[in-house]
Design an enzyme around this catalytic site. Structure first.
Site, PDB file in Angstrom:
ATOM      1  N   GLY A   1      -3.941   1.011  -4.709  1.00 60.03           N
ATOM      2  CA  GLY A   1      -3.952   2.469  -4.775  1.00 60.03           C
ATOM      3  C   GLY A   1      -4.727   3.083  -3.630  1.00 60.03           C
ATOM      4  O   GLY A   1      -5.011   2.439  -2.615  1.00 60.03           O
TER       5      GLY A   1
ATOM      6  N   LYS B   1       0.882  -1.167   0.000  1.00 61.61           N
ATOM      7  CA  LYS B   1       0.000   0.000   0.000  1.00 61.61           C
ATOM      8  C   LYS B   1       0.920   1.217   0.000  1.00 61.61           C
ATOM      9  O   LYS B   1       1.505   1.575   1.043  1.00 61.61           O
ATOM     10  CB  LYS B   1      -0.899  -0.018   1.251  1.00 61.61           C
ATOM     11  CG  LYS B   1      -1.822   1.177   1.369  1.00 61.61           C
ATOM     12  CD  LYS B   1      -3.089   1.018   0.564  1.00 61.61           C
ATOM     13  CE  LYS B   1      -4.013   2.219   0.765  1.00 61.61           C
ATOM     14  NZ  LYS B   1      -5.285   2.087   0.042  1.00 61.61           N
TER      15      LYS B   1
ATOM     16  N   GLN C   1     -20.791  -9.963  -1.147  1.00 59.90           N
ATOM     17  CA  GLN C   1     -20.916  -8.987  -0.069  1.00 59.90           C
ATOM     18  C   GLN C   1     -20.751  -9.734   1.255  1.00 59.90           C
ATOM     19  O   GLN C   1     -21.283 -10.837   1.419  1.00 59.90           O
ATOM     20  CB  GLN C   1     -22.307  -8.350  -0.131  1.00 59.90           C
ATOM     21  CG  GLN C   1     -22.404  -7.012   0.518  1.00 59.90           C
ATOM     22  CD  GLN C   1     -23.676  -6.285   0.066  1.00 59.90           C
ATOM     23  OE1 GLN C   1     -24.724  -6.889  -0.066  1.00 59.90           O
ATOM     24  NE2 GLN C   1     -23.556  -5.003  -0.180  1.00 59.90           N
TER      25      GLN C   1
END
Ligand SMILES: Nc1ncnc2c1ncn2[C@@H]1O[C@H](COP(=O)(O)OP(=O)(O)OP(=O)(O)O)[C@@H](O)[C@H]1O
Ligand SMILES: C[C@H](N)[C@H](N)CCCCCC(=O)O
Ligand SMILES: [Mg+2]
EC number: 6.3.3.3
Length: 391
Positions: A264, A191, A354
């Site tokens: 990102g 990251k 989900q």
């Protein structure tokens, strides 16, 4: 007043791009029945030897399938009425690759940076000092050579962006890491810019570590405020991320891992930091500098077709091979979700249910290969079956 002469003619690459043609290419009005007839629309993407012709980025068209003779099928076409999976051959067809073994990973060659100086690796959780480069130094040219077999070989450095923030990039990155590890690959997750660390939320590195536990997880810079990394650096008076420090850190991990996933911040064109010249750089710039493929994490619901098209178009214009993963397929999908799935299938290499982020890590790791196609070291081969079972 006459407009400046440099505006009279668009740049050459725009003329060549299908996105700028006055008339849409014929394949964009391909009737939907063609999709059903072509296994390419429903087959999971496979490793292949095809390379994108640099003079004709695919615009919004999906990647040609080796078995297809025609072009792709863009998102902004006259769309057929959304079909339920029962009547949708596109979703009904699997690729028939479920029994194929996961291909043996081949490490991707990562050419050393052209910079003469030693790459400096920022420590995890710390902010790297700006590299002492002079503004007269030209930025290193983007890597010319892509790994053989792009864009369907997802090894080496893979960047993960989203159509927006909060679309599920981190959960998706964790799933990609899990599936790759399950296939025997050595995985690192990076990251570059973590913002919002004063919000009390777990960092993306912590989430990935908990869910997937890859061999290496690194955060290159952390900033207190939940903003873009460049804005967060500025308001905190901290050094902005240097593009080439990030490139060096990623390439260093690529030397030691089969797959390096780089997440990102927010979407593709969010300002990430500063070049030595003082100009901002974006995640798209990182992709072109590294010559890396991009995964675009997208929402499943209303609005995603536009956001996904915008992101793919921006990537295609830059010649960055890209595929899409749905970050959260709802437990009770509605018409719009089926319609979007049907439209996006040509671009998809995965979809997460989900609630995946709330799973027990053991369940998450066992389940992750089922959410990704073999291109991403998973086993997903039938979108209809997947979507029905997930829903
Ligand atoms: N499939 C999923 N299952 C459960 N929760 C999810 C899923 N996808 C996303 N979420 C939740 O949605 C929120 C946003 O997801 P995530 O943190 O992955 O977004 P992001 O795209 O990485 O955003 P950022 O730009 O901040 O990095 C988080 O709270 C996460 O737990
Ligand atoms: C703090 C947040 N969760 C992300 N890490 C940063 C998102 C930046 C988005 C910037 C923008 O597009 O306006
Ligand atoms: Mg995230």
């Amino acid at each position: 007043m006459e407009p400046p002469t440099h505006r009279a003619e668009p740049p050459a690459h725009r003329v060549e791009s299908p996105a700028y043609r006055a008339e849409p290419p014929a394949h964009r009005v391909e009737p939907p029945a063609h999709r059903a007839e072509s296994p390419g629309w429903s087959a999971p993407l496979q490793r292949g030897s095809r390379r994108l012709p640099p003079e004709e980025p695919p615009g919004l068209t999906p990647p040609p399938h080796p078995e297809r003779s025609g072009g792709g099928h863009g998102l902004p076409v006259a769309t057929p009425p959304p079909r339920r999976p029962e009547s949708d051959p596109l979703l009904a067809h699997g690729g028939g690759h479920a029994t194929e073994p996961v291909p043996v990973p081949q490490p991707v060659e990562s050419p050393a940076p052209e910079e003469p100086e030693e790459p400096r690796e920022p420590e995890a959780g710390t902010t790297p000092e700006p590299t002492p480069r002079t503004t007269s130094e030209p930025d290193p040219a983007p890597r010319e050579k892509r790994a053989p077999g792009h864009p369907d070989e997802w090894l080496g450095i893979v960047l993960v962006t989203g159509t927006d923030t909060e679309v599920g990039k981190t959960i998706t990155t964790a799933a990609m890491a899990s599936a790759a590890q399950d296939a025997g690959l050595r995985v690192a997750v990076i990251k570059p810019g973590q913002t919002g660390i004063n919000t009390g939320e777990p960092t993306d590195a912590e989430v990935v570590t908990r869910l997937a536990g890859p061999e290496t997880v690194r955060t290159l810079a952390e900033y207190p405020e939940p903003l873009s990394p460049l804005a967060a650096a500025r308001v905190a008076g901290m050094p902005a991320l240097d593009l080439f420090d990030v490139v060096d850190a990623i390439r260093a991990e690529a030397e030691k891992h089969d797959l390096v996933l780089v997440e990102g911040a927010g979407g593709l064109l969010v300002p990430m930091g500063l070049r030595p010249s003082g100009e901002p750089w974006t995640f798209a710039d990182l992709a072109t500098t590294l010559g890396a493929n991009m995964i675009v994490v997208a929402r499943a619901g209303l609005g995603t077709l536009n956001h996904t098209a915008l992101t793919l178009e921006a990537l295609n214009r830059r010649g960055v091979p890209a595929r899409v993963i749905l970050g959260a397929w709802p437990g009770e999908p509605e018409l719009v979700h089926w319609a979007n799935l049907s439209e996006l299938v040509p671009h998809l290499v995965g979809a997460l249910p989900q609630g995946a982020g709330s799973m027990d890590p053991g369940v998450f790791r066992r389940s992750a290969p089922g959410w990704l196609t073999p291109a991403l070291h998973g086993v997903l081969d039938n979108w209809r079956v997947w979507a029905e079972e997930a829903g």
